[in-house]
Design a protein around this motif. Structure first.
Motif, short mmCIF file in Angstrom:
data_model
loop_
_atom_site.label_atom_id
_atom_site.label_comp_id
_atom_site.label_asym_id
_atom_site.label_seq_id
_atom_site.Cartn_x
_atom_site.Cartn_y
_atom_site.Cartn_z
N ALA A 190 0.83 -1.21 0.00
CA ALA A 190 0.00 0.00 0.00
C ALA A 190 0.86 1.26 0.00
N GLN A 191 1.94 1.24 0.77
CA GLN A 191 2.81 2.41 0.85
C GLN A 191 3.57 2.62 -0.46
N ASP A 246 1.20 5.59 -4.25
CA ASP A 246 1.22 6.95 -3.71
C ASP A 246 0.05 7.34 -2.82
N SER A 247 -1.14 6.97 -3.17
CA SER A 247 -2.30 7.51 -2.46
C SER A 247 -2.90 6.57 -1.42
N LEU A 248 -2.14 5.58 -0.96
CA LEU A 248 -2.72 4.58 -0.07
C LEU A 248 -2.11 4.61 1.34
N SER A 249 -1.75 5.78 1.84
CA SER A 249 -1.15 5.88 3.18
C SER A 249 -2.09 5.40 4.27
N ALA A 250 -3.37 5.69 4.15
CA ALA A 250 -4.33 5.26 5.18
C ALA A 250 -4.45 3.74 5.20
N VAL A 251 -4.39 3.12 4.04
CA VAL A 251 -4.44 1.67 3.95
C VAL A 251 -3.18 1.08 4.57
N ALA A 252 -2.04 1.68 4.30
CA ALA A 252 -0.78 1.22 4.90
C ALA A 252 -0.85 1.33 6.42
N LEU A 253 -1.37 2.43 6.93
CA LEU A 253 -1.51 2.62 8.37
C LEU A 253 -2.36 1.50 8.98
N TYR A 254 -3.47 1.18 8.34
CA TYR A 254 -4.34 0.11 8.81
C TYR A 254 -3.59 -1.22 8.89
#
Length: 98
Positions: free
Chosen positions: A48-49, A52-60
């Motif tokens: 996810a990281q 580019d636009s998937l920081s929230a998914v990476a955090l999860y």
């Protein structure tokens, strides 16, 4: 255990090839083979990281990896810190303050 590790390593190979969708599918299968292990979720966060636009998914996925019941991923803590540093840098570059 062999099936679990085979799936995890196959996901890594797909991720190195930037076949992110396929890597996600394999990592999710790996997580079902050993539900208490956090490594597949750490790898899902890395995928996810990488996008580019998937920081929230990476955090999860980093959080889920660290909360694994049998074997939390040791890498998730440092990877999560790197995600926050990257997000802070992006905010600074785009003129946004906390």
């Amino acid at each position: 255990a062999i099936l679990y590790w085979s799936h995890l390593y196959m996901g890594d190979l797909l991720r190195y090839d930037e076949s992110y969708k396929q890597a996600e599918e394999i990592y999710l299968k790996s997580s079902k083979l050993y539900p208490g292990n956090g490594n597949p979720f750490n790898q899902l966060a890395v995928v996810a990281q990488s996008q580019d636009s998937l920081s929230a998914v990476a955090l999860y996925y980093y959080a889920r990896s660290m909360m694994a019941t049998q074997a939390p991923s040791a890498m998730s803590d440092s990877n999560l810190k790197r995600l926050f540093i990257s997000n802070a840098k992006w905010l600074d570059e785009h003129g946004r303050k906390d």
